[in-house]
Write a protein that holds these residues in place. Structure first.
Motif, mmCIF file in Angstrom:
data_model
loop_
_atom_site.group_PDB
_atom_site.id
_atom_site.type_symbol
_atom_site.label_atom_id
_atom_site.label_comp_id
_atom_site.label_asym_id
_atom_site.label_seq_id
_atom_site.Cartn_x
_atom_site.Cartn_y
_atom_site.Cartn_z
ATOM 1 N N ARG A 1 -3.381 5.530 -5.892
ATOM 2 C CA ARG A 1 -4.643 5.423 -5.161
ATOM 3 C C ARG A 1 -5.373 4.166 -5.620
ATOM 4 N NH1 ARG A 1 -6.729 11.706 -6.047
ATOM 5 N NH2 ARG A 1 -4.976 12.711 -4.965
ATOM 6 N N LEU A 2 -5.818 3.356 -4.659
ATOM 7 C CA LEU A 2 -6.470 2.088 -4.988
ATOM 8 C C LEU A 2 -7.989 2.222 -4.967
ATOM 9 C CD1 LEU A 2 -4.244 -0.316 -2.857
ATOM 10 C CD2 LEU A 2 -4.320 -0.207 -5.362
ATOM 11 N N LEU A 3 -8.616 1.628 -5.954
ATOM 12 C CA LEU A 3 -10.068 1.485 -6.001
ATOM 13 C C LEU A 3 -10.351 -0.005 -5.888
ATOM 14 C CD1 LEU A 3 -10.661 3.842 -9.078
ATOM 15 C CD2 LEU A 3 -10.746 4.475 -6.661
ATOM 16 N N SER A 4 -11.006 -0.406 -4.808
ATOM 17 C CA SER A 4 -11.161 -1.833 -4.506
ATOM 18 C C SER A 4 -12.572 -2.298 -4.798
ATOM 19 C CB SER A 4 -10.824 -2.081 -3.033
ATOM 20 O OG SER A 4 -11.031 -3.432 -2.692
ATOM 21 N N ALA A 5 -12.712 -3.243 -5.720
ATOM 22 C CA ALA A 5 -14.016 -3.800 -6.074
ATOM 23 C C ALA A 5 -14.041 -5.287 -5.741
ATOM 24 C CB ALA A 5 -14.305 -3.588 -7.552
ATOM 25 N N VAL A 6 -15.084 -5.724 -5.022
ATOM 26 C CA VAL A 6 -15.259 -7.142 -4.706
ATOM 27 C C VAL A 6 -16.128 -7.766 -5.791
ATOM 28 C CG1 VAL A 6 -16.072 -8.818 -3.029
ATOM 29 C CG2 VAL A 6 -15.091 -6.652 -2.245
ATOM 30 N N VAL A 7 -15.540 -8.673 -6.550
ATOM 31 C CA VAL A 7 -16.287 -9.373 -7.598
ATOM 32 C C VAL A 7 -16.237 -10.881 -7.394
ATOM 33 C CG1 VAL A 7 -15.950 -7.523 -9.290
ATOM 34 C CG2 VAL A 7 -14.288 -9.376 -9.139
ATOM 35 N N LEU A 8 -15.450 -11.326 -6.424
ATOM 36 C CA LEU A 8 -15.369 -12.744 -6.082
ATOM 37 C C LEU A 8 -15.772 -12.933 -4.625
ATOM 38 C CD1 LEU A 8 -11.929 -13.773 -7.677
ATOM 39 C CD2 LEU A 8 -14.217 -14.134 -8.631
ATOM 40 N N ARG A 9 -16.487 -13.998 -4.346
ATOM 41 C CA ARG A 9 -16.874 -14.309 -2.977
ATOM 42 C C ARG A 9 -15.684 -14.906 -2.228
ATOM 43 N NH1 ARG A 9 -20.862 -16.008 -6.410
ATOM 44 N NH2 ARG A 9 -22.857 -14.890 -6.268
#
Length: 583
Positions: free
Chosen positions: A371-379
């Motif tokens: 199961r993937l947990l996707s976090a955006v930390v880069l623009r």
């Protein structure tokens, strides 16, 4: 064997009166006799020995080498092995030199190397991985590694050979121990090969008492069941023959005919067996032993949560549909966009290496069931802030992540106090952190990839050479230093999912981090580590399994280009099982 180890052996380095008497009476006087204690005392107090503790003496090294060589000539390697087993058992059960840890470790490991060199080699590698540099002197460690390199290539199993000798001498208890030890070392990934080894042992046991063959036949039945599943035509006949063999052997009857027929049928079945219908795995997965882990253990990372901290994930890509379980944009974008929007594409590519499928006809993800947990930390332009990355780490903790993949970082050699504290907190919670070490070449490192508790990963190409861009170096800490990377994984021209559809090749240590993150998920899904351990004990055990099983590519031990070596997903699971974490 004794001569080969004479230059560095701990047998017999240290003795006390009880052990000396035991060895002499058990092995070197026929018929057994016991020397008076006064004679033993005079010998120990002679110039041949020097006192190193209360009732504990060390033999002169030159004399030790001569005696070992004479032991080899006079009694043979088998007798040397028996002495080694006696010494190992004595040291484990009585711990006569616990006040001397260097000697204690060397004594036990050297004697263990006679008994089970493969396991002893792994023990030495684990000691290296965890910095147990008190384990004797450097020359001893180098000599032991060289000896393990030689013995690890030896076939057939030493344990089965010695089990055969015990059977012919009708030593039932010895046979039980040695046979069990050999059975544990059968290749789990090759059931047909294991069956051949057992059949060969069975044929050689036909001149021994019948009870011995019965134990081999019992083990063979279980292995044959695995082989039979590969042949719908001959499977039933294989199982029937194996059980006929077991009945005949258990009844003390002549089982030569069953052994011969079973061997013939086994060769027919294995020569006709077809490969798995599963999609072909990418070269990177094959290099890491992933298909072998899938087929042998029947796992795909299911039940494991992996957080990928990058640019988001295109959750509509055919290789990733239904796999993104939670998402958040820490750069200020829409909260629900991270799962389905990735304008940069970097995060989608890395997520596909963790958990991607085989929609293209080629399997690209190590743990397609994770199961993937996707976090955006880069623009979209690839820029980011350390504060966003720290916030994403906290979020991953709240989402109950088992593994966190950080394919980015700040380009500076020194450690970051903020990241050091955060990684320590995450690690104490039992979350494994995998970080790219950077793409700036040797002598440069990213933070947090340079943190000691994060598994820093570098890149290799198809020839298992370190990629020119792969970073690595020495990191100072307090009054000491440590080396990064910890491991390497494929990272050159890796097939990945492309945001918006399609696939593209990528290179970089971020790719290696994605593959390693998937390998950790596979390890967790194939073992009971999470059920038996928690917190720092869990993360240390995972690192131990990965480091101990890595395929060494560079210098002996850990180095600045390859770390401990190339990650071996299959080998890591086997290592965990050998430590008692089987499912």
């Amino acid at each position: 064997m004794a001569t080969a180890l004479a230059a560095h052996a701990a047998i017999p380095v240290a003795v006390d009166p009880t052990l000396l008497n035991l060895i002499r009476s058990r092995f070197f006087i026929d018929p057994p006799d016991v020397l008076p204690y006064t004679v033993e005392a005079e010998l120990l107090l002679s110039p041949l020995f020097r006192s190193i503790g209360p009732d504990l003496y060390q033999m002169d090294s030159d004399l030790r080498d001569l005696l070992l060589a004479d032991l080899d000539v006079r009694y043979g390697a088998e007798r040397a092995g028996e002495v080694a087993e006696l010494l190992h058992q004595y040291s484990v059960e009585t711990s006569p030199w616990t006040g001397l840890p260097r000697l204690d470790a060397a004594q036990r490991l050297t004697s263990y190397s006679f008994i089970d060199p493969d396991s002893a080699a792994q023990a030495l590698k684990r000691a290296d991985a965890f910095g147990s540099h008190s384990l004797a002197d450097p020359q001893w460690r180098v000599a032991m590694r060289e000896d393990f390199d030689r013995t690890s290539r030896a076939t057939p199993s030493r344990s089965f050979d010695r089990a055969l000798s015990a059977a012919k001498a009708d030593r039932w208890k010895d046979f039980l121990v040695l046979f069990a030890r050999g059975a544990e070392r059968l290749p789990m990934h090759d059931s047909a090969g294991s069956a051949r080894v057992l059949l060969d042992l069975g044929r050689r046991l036909t001149t021994a008492p019948k009870a011995y063959l019965g134990l081999v036949a019992e083990e063979l039945v279980g292995v044959i069941d695995a082989v039979a599943g590969r042949s719908p035509v001959h499977g039933r006949q294989l199982r029937s023959l194996a059980r006929d063999l077991l009945r005949a052997a258990s009844a003390g009857q002549d089982a030569s005919a069953q052994l011969q027929e079973l061997g013939r049928l086994l060769e027919d079945v294995t020569s006709q067996s077809a490969p798995s219908p599963r999609a072909r795995a990418s070269w990177a997965l094959r290099r890491m032993g992933v298909p072998l882990a899938w087929s042998e253990f029947g796992v795909d990372g299911s039940g494991v949560r992996v957080a990928v901290l990058a640019t988001g994930t295109d959750g509509q890509h055919p290789d990733l549909v239904g796999k993104v379980w939670a998402s958040y944009d820490f750069t200020g974008g829409p909260e629900d966009a991270a799962a389905s929007v990735d304008p940069n594409g970097y995060g989608t590519s890395l997520a596909s290496l963790v958990a991607g499928g085989d929609a293209s006809g080629e399997a690209i993800g190590v743990s397609p069931g994770a199961r993937l947990l996707s976090a955006v930390v880069l623009r979209a332009d690839g820029s980011g802030r350390e504060g966003d990355l720290l916030a994403a780490l906290e979020w991953a903790e709240d989402q109950h992540a088992d593994v966190v993949v950080i394919p980015l970082g700040s380009s500076r050699q020194e450690r970051s106090p903020i990241f050091a504290e955060m990684i320590q907190v995450i690690d104490e919670l039992g979350i494994i952190v995998v970080c790219a070490v950077g793409n700036e070449g040797h002598g440069h490192l990213l933070t947090p990839g340079n943190e000691p508790l994060a598994i820093g990963v570098g890149s290799t190409d198809r020839e298992d050479e370190a990629a020119s861009f792969s970073s690595g170096g020495v990191v100072p800490m307090d009054d000491d230093v440590y080396v990064k990377p910890d491991l390497v994984a494929p990272g050159v021209d890796i097939r990945t999912a492309q945001a918006g559809g399609g696939w593209r090749p990528m290179s970089g240590t971020g790719c290696s981090a994605g593959l390693l993150g998937g390998a950790v998920a596979l390890l967790l899904s194939a073992t009971s580590i999470r059920q038996q351990l928690s917190g720092r004990e869990l993360t240390e055990s995972v690192r131990q399994c990965l480091y101990s099983s890595a395929v060494e590519l560079g210098q002996s031990g850990k180095d600045e280009r390859y770390g401990w070596g190339l990650v071996d997903a299959y080998g890591a699971i086997r290592e965990a099982w050998s430590l008692g974490f089987s499912m």
